[in-house]
Design an enzyme around this catalytic site. Structure first.
Site, short mmCIF file in Angstrom:
data_model
loop_
_atom_site.label_atom_id
_atom_site.label_comp_id
_atom_site.label_asym_id
_atom_site.label_seq_id
_atom_site.Cartn_x
_atom_site.Cartn_y
_atom_site.Cartn_z
N GLY A 145 0.92 -1.32 -0.06
CA GLY A 145 0.15 0.04 0.03
C GLY A 145 0.91 1.31 0.00
N CYS A 146 0.20 2.14 -0.53
CA CYS A 146 0.99 3.82 -0.54
C CYS A 146 1.59 4.03 0.65
CB CYS A 146 0.12 4.88 -1.21
SG CYS A 146 -1.50 4.88 -0.41
N TYR A 147 0.75 4.24 1.83
CA TYR A 147 1.14 4.71 3.25
C TYR A 147 2.00 3.53 3.73
CZ TYR A 147 -2.61 8.09 3.99
OH TYR A 147 -3.51 9.39 4.23
#
Lengths: 341, 341, 341, 341
Positions: A145-147
């Site tokens: 995921g990005c975070y």
């Protein structure tokens, strides 16, 4: 190589399509969509691609495994959990940008509020944080995921080299609205976002267990992290500001050295010392830029880790994993330039 | 009452002028400026006030003490440090929005990089955090800084009631560009701010010592706080996201109770429980809205404290101090409405 | 081919440098700067290029003509007017992104308020609107201005085919702040631009005579256009909304046909019929997207012409001119993708 | 006076509620909603009003006529067309902010695509452009649309004094997103609006016939206007840029005089001569600021007319009409200040 792209209407899918078009080893991109009943030209579905008459194919009627050598899934949560087993059983390589295959069953159901894939399939999926997990051994890659990407790259040297107090980690993460996707919501209505900051999903963001899992693979003593997400009035980019107490005897020089050593040979991660990066310097690229400042007054190290959420945080890292899987040079298709000014 | 406003060209001065115009006890506003050589109409200096022909007077030639009953200073750092003694010696009431009289000599020179006022004068100035410091006893009020106000109101119940570990405080504060003032700078050039987040003055922001001083007045054991500032692409507003470890035995219910009790009778501070406020809900008002969430997994309380930096963080709080000084009702001139939507 | 880039600190220079790095026929880029006294590494001058140690050379001490085969000037107004003759006399190819060599002497001095180059040199410079002016015959190319490009491409079919009343042309042009450059100014201070629209240089923008000149080359009867510029709170992009009365007998079908025919074989200009383009669909590309709607109720045609001001409006068009000058394929180095989403 | 406010969940309704709370002649505000089945506290419906426990009442079960002396409708199109007759027959004063009662039947059905009120009722409604239509004679006021207000005030002196060629009028109007309301739509998704300009409803905006009607009341020879609307990335404010050819013999001085005379005694309309206003200078106020420049080269006058779309363009003008209807001073409840900076 012919590749399958399943799902192109979301932001990550659109950007991944652009990257695949420029990849030197991709000869043909077959695009599939779960919501189609018949082949439809891409520019009908997405007018922004106005010159592109590629036929997008219905997922159900297609034989992805026979027509391609790899499949990218840029589908929303809840899609690949149902179909991953088809590819795992066929031992067919997949790079899955969704969150469906990143967690174990109970974590997935707790944080995503959806039915999980079978634990047997989940065990076959490999978490693909490209700088630390080599994709070669497994064929089903759960793209991070990005975070999680921004946070993990910011924490890796500190955890791997045991430089910080594990119970002191605070992540104050800020994201632009493209991370929230294309679906309409009051949270992302222009009038609500503009001139505003909004904290959302406090202590409940689904990237939390993904981060903790990976940290535990580096140091089994990690138990939890404090992680908050704030929506900011920009489109692209994430800044993860990370705070932690240094262990006794640790100082700024040791922290600096740990980052420098860890990322010395990583082409996409740039450690900038005390020059804390802004978001714009990575937007348009697959880079993660990181700065670190140690404050002796509070014995706290502050890490500033920035990425383009749709590139390093999604489609760009997917290409990195693709390159690893097929032994292409790490930067193939990723010679991107910062979007200036 | 006739009042002096010294400095109107900055953002805080302009907003303070608007508030004073609506205050029921202000009969006349005399405006002064240090850069004028002769009286000049306001709308010449600031065309935005196009109907307002009030004469702005040169500071040097004026007799503020005789012509007014109180003076507001909305001047940049380095101005009142040189002239505060004139008013202190005359025992003339002043509300000073600048940072010049908030710190002791050595702190001021260390954090502001300018010569300080005399320590004797500094001792006469009273820090004016309006909810906790009654302005009645002193006549020279050092109106708090914007970041300091949001942070202190978010921390007060926790520190005063000894609910958190003092060495665990992390403040991740975000501000719009109006806090950086009207002076041109690459940091606040539109092309640089738009689509971007920038951390600035890491560990060196001049509001840090001001915050620590006030915290120490509540609990002498406070020694330092970790405080970072990020510039966000909005004009008005501050969000201070504050993290701290709860002391043993402290839980979410106790934290909730502490905030509710502390702010129960404070008209401008609204405690919203676990409903974390966004910035827009306070912009245009003198309110500080606060939410708090306790996370048992990390034993961490997260406080979200938001203000309008030019109102509660500057001109609005100055009016609160003015009301206290002259025993006017606390909300006089401050019945403001949220700027919707 | 080795190329000279004079001026890299401005936005157009930075973007041009990025394009040149990706051009298949450019083997080396020599960068020059008028403000340097000694060679300096690029990443010292512009930290955003943090991995790039290319030496930037002082303009004065360099022999550009001998060390390169072409020179690009991305310098502010007032620089090439003084030095263009060196290159013209040497018959050395130049692509000049500044406005210095686009007008005749009297127009330049009237609209730019600076001394012009000699008329003899100005006569040698060729205006380089890439879709209509072939760069082959001349060697000193005056690369068009951003507003001029969007406006001229939107008007070309109408003027060339005599479809509109010449005295009825109204151009309402809107631009992001990158068009105003890097220099600090109250006009482009974030607090001033955000939440705002500002009309600037009404009837006095220096691109007006450049537009009129080119229109007159298509129809000698053009005498003047009404042209207004509005600064909008975005970074990249121009929208020129153009209005004109149709001549008797002209209707929407004829207008549509004129655009389709004119741009049929132009790879960077897309005519979209009545689908009026937004700005984002061209940002990141060298495209000019154009829509046109004829309103029978007012006998008015509205043209919506959008470009990325730093690409098609500056550096991208410079590469087009470079490709023409050296007979490279028109799209060499310009296979850019829309910056999505 | 007790007043009814029907519809508060939309932006105009919220702002109108704030204005009514500050109006010196309003003693009580009864709020009604068509979607409620039982009385509900305001802060339950709209958490932004967190201290306000006013009961919002179901429209159906209420006796508005008996419980109030006037009703404001801030309802979407299609509501008052069905119920206006109840109030018209009762001769009960209404100020209707929706577009339902501004046009005749055939125009309404053509431009709004909804069934119209009866022509008899429509004939009873008076268009309420406050500077030109005195509200005293009628009791059902159709409060003007936002674009219409900015455009009509910008054109009034020119049309009323016959200074421009009627077939030459071009209006290029720009609006922030609050004008598009609270309903979610791809057009107003943050990711779509940010960094973008979008033309929408070309030649089909429903304010066009409303503008033409009113212009015709000033000069029967007006037949049509060219009117385009562009969505800009801001929340509040409209700029109408208006172009027209001057009639033979008309020059800048005559135009200046016409505006000065017309608006000399109008407290909310400020004519600024050639100083073209930006949007921010009116946001937060009920003002319409207007600048005008005559360009002899094109014989064209450019008018720049700016308003806050929710105040002068909606709720503020509703209060103006309310003041006229009940003979209150024109500025009662409208002493608003520009939202600075």
């Amino acid at each position: 190589m012919e590749v399958a792209l399943v799902g192109i209407t979301g932001y990550a899918g659109m950007v991944l399509y652009q990257l695949l078009q420029n990849h030197p080893n991709v000869t043909k991109i077959h695009i599939y969509d779960h919501n189609l009943n018949e082949p439809t030209e891409l520019n009908t579905i997405l007018p922004i691609f106005h010159d592109d008459h590629t036929e997008v194919l219905p997922y159900e009627d297609s034989d992805i495994v026979n027509d391609n050598q790899v499949a990218f899934f840029a589908t929303p949560a809840g899609v690949t959990s149902k179909i991953a087993s088809d590819y795992i059983e066929a031992n067919f390589p997949v790079i899955d940008l969704s969150g469906d295959m990143r967690l174990n069953q109970s974590d997935y159901e707790h944080w995503y509020h959806k039915p999980a894939a079978s634990q047997r399939d989940l065990d076959q999926a490999q978490y693909g944080l490209a700088e630390f997990e080599l994709a070669s051994g497994h064929s089903y890659i759960a793209n991070p995921g990005c975070y999680a990407t921004a946070t993990l790259l910011g924490l890796a040297p500190l955890i791997q080299q045991h430089l910080i107090e594990l119970n002191s980690i605070i992540v104050d993460a800020k994201s632009g609205t493209s991370g929230a996707g294309k679906a309409l919501s009051p949270l992302t209505h222009f009038t609500q976002v503009n001139d505003n900051l909004q904290i959302y999903k406090p202590n409940t963001h689904q990237h939390i267990p993904e981060i903790v899992n990976e940290l535990q693979s580096w140091d089994i003593n990690v138990s939890a992290i404090q992680f908050m997400t704030t929506l900011i009035p920009i489109t692209r980019g994430i800044m993860a500001t990370i705070y932690a107490k240094a262990k006794p005897g640790v100082d700024g020089i040791m922290i600096d050295k740990a980052f420098s050593q860890t990322y010395n040979d990583k082409p996409f991660v740039h450690f900038l010392g005390e020059a804390l990066p802004d978001i714009k310097q990575v937007v348009g690229t697959n880079n993660c830029d990181i700065g670190a400042i140690y404050n002796p007054a509070t014995n706290t190290v502050t890490i500033d880790s920035v990425i383009d959420n749709l590139l390093k945080g999604a489609a760009g890292q997917a290409i990195q994993n693709f390159n690893q899987l097929f032994d292409y040079p790490e930067s193939s298709g990723l010679n991107l330039q910062t979007f200036l000014p």
